[in-house]
Motif scaffolding. Structure first.
Motif, mmCIF file in Angstrom:
data_model
loop_
_atom_site.group_PDB
_atom_site.id
_atom_site.type_symbol
_atom_site.label_atom_id
_atom_site.label_comp_id
_atom_site.label_asym_id
_atom_site.label_seq_id
_atom_site.Cartn_x
_atom_site.Cartn_y
_atom_site.Cartn_z
ATOM 1 N N VAL A 31 0.848 -1.205 0.000
ATOM 2 C CA VAL A 31 0.000 0.000 0.000
ATOM 3 C C VAL A 31 0.876 1.245 0.000
ATOM 4 N N VAL A 37 -6.932 3.458 3.034
ATOM 5 C CA VAL A 37 -6.592 2.201 3.720
ATOM 6 C C VAL A 37 -7.316 2.109 5.057
ATOM 7 N N ALA A 97 -7.546 -0.745 0.316
ATOM 8 C CA ALA A 97 -6.901 -1.857 1.025
ATOM 9 C C ALA A 97 -7.421 -1.911 2.459
ATOM 10 N N THR A 121 -13.093 -3.877 0.839
ATOM 11 C CA THR A 121 -12.010 -3.559 -0.095
ATOM 12 C C THR A 121 -12.565 -3.569 -1.528
ATOM 13 N N GLY A 125 -8.389 -4.496 -5.080
ATOM 14 C CA GLY A 125 -7.636 -3.981 -3.935
ATOM 15 C C GLY A 125 -7.056 -5.118 -3.095
ATOM 16 N N VAL A 126 -6.323 -4.731 -2.033
ATOM 17 C CA VAL A 126 -5.580 -5.718 -1.234
ATOM 18 C C VAL A 126 -6.180 -5.865 0.161
ATOM 19 N N ARG A 245 -1.499 -11.825 2.076
ATOM 20 C CA ARG A 245 -2.216 -10.785 1.316
ATOM 21 C C ARG A 245 -2.936 -11.471 0.159
ATOM 22 N N THR A 247 -6.195 -10.573 -3.135
ATOM 23 C CA THR A 247 -7.010 -9.551 -3.793
ATOM 24 C C THR A 247 -8.489 -9.923 -3.700
#
Ligand SMILES: C[S@@+](CC[C@H](N)C(=O)[O-])C[C@H]1O[C@@H](n2cnc3c(N)ncnc32)[C@H](O)[C@@H]1O
Length: 248
Positions: A31, A37, A97, A121, A125-126, A245, A247
């Motif tokens: 990020v 976030v 994120a 998210t 995005g993460v 992590r 997506t």
């Protein structure tokens, strides 16, 4: 769980590891500047502070009232609110994120919590999280000393995400895609044994709970065993965590 403590106690107990970890974890999550976030389980703000320093637009949530008060005082521009990962009060796809540093193992239902992080998210995005590894995390020297005295005590190694592959499994069970797990680590130098030990007496988290339940004799014995194992200082604790992590 004992997170209704003062932010100062938390920072001395865990902030000393959480602050350097935040930079490593945020880099792992990928990020950066201008991203929106969410810091889930923000505590007094180790990760929030790092995210702000790289130019992210941060929102923060935690069930602990003293921690949220600390966030509001430290970072008046951050949207901070009390609440849990399992019931995130944000719109779907509201963030670029959603990150949770050292939190998944304290969630009542980690799969629901991570699923909620993924829900808020945006597509592409993460969603990311990290948890101390049980045998080599920040608290391992403490629990190793406990086990000398009390071999059967349940430590934090059995909590969610604290072993290889477990965070990735949780993420996949929560519907997160393209999940990648890695080991991350920070080195923290403790100038003296006392500087390392004292915060364990503040009653923060499971280790602090454990120390507070001991009578004076047992507490002195644990301190003495830990001191024999670690020495008078300075010494370095290499604290390893599992990070995942994926997506949305
Ligand atoms: C070890 S602290 C980590 C705090 C901060 N992320 C850091 O890195 O310093 C764990 C945090 O998780 C919070 N927490 C516990 N249960 C939670 C839940 N179900 N959802 C979100 N946060 C939770 C606690 O209040 C505490 O602030």
């Amino acid at each position: 769980m004992s997170f209704g403590v003062s932010p100062e106690a938390y920072v001395r107990y865990m902030g000393r590891y959480a602050q350097p970890l935040a930079a490593v974890f945020a880099t792992f999550a990928g990020v950066g500047e201008d991203e929106k976030v969410l810091d889930v389980g923000c505590g007094p703000g180790a990760l929030t502070a790092y995210l702000l320093s790289v130019g992210a637009d941060v929102a923060a949530i935690d069930p602990s009232a003293p921690f949220i008060d600390a966030i509001r005082e430290r970072f008046p521009d951050v949207d901070a609110c009390r609440g849990t990962a399992e019931e995130l009060p944000y719109d779907t796809a509201a963030f670029d994120a959603a990150l949770a540093q050292l939190v998944v193992h304290f969630m009542t239902d980690p799969i629901v919590g991570v699923r909620q992080m993924a829900r808020v998210t945006r597509r592409g995005g993460v969603t990311a999280a990290c948890v101390w590894d049980g045998p080599t995390g920040a608290l391992a020297p403490f629990w190793d000393a406990v086990h000398v005295i009390d071999p059967d005590v349940e430590d934090e190694a059995l909590l969610s995400g604290a072993s290889m592959g477990h965070l990735a499994e949780l993420f996949e069970a929560a519907g997160v895609r393209d999940v990648h797990e890695a080991s991350i680590a920070v080195d923290v130098v403790h100038p003296t044994f006392e500087e390392w030990w004292e915060p364990y007496t503040y009653g923060v988290g499971p280790a602090g709970d454990y120390v507070q339940r001991l009578d004076d004799g047992a507490r002195a014995r644990l301190e003495s065993v830990a001191s024999e194992r670690l020495g008078s200082g300075p010494f370095t604790v290499t604290a390893r965590a599992w990070a995942a992590r994926g997506t949305v």
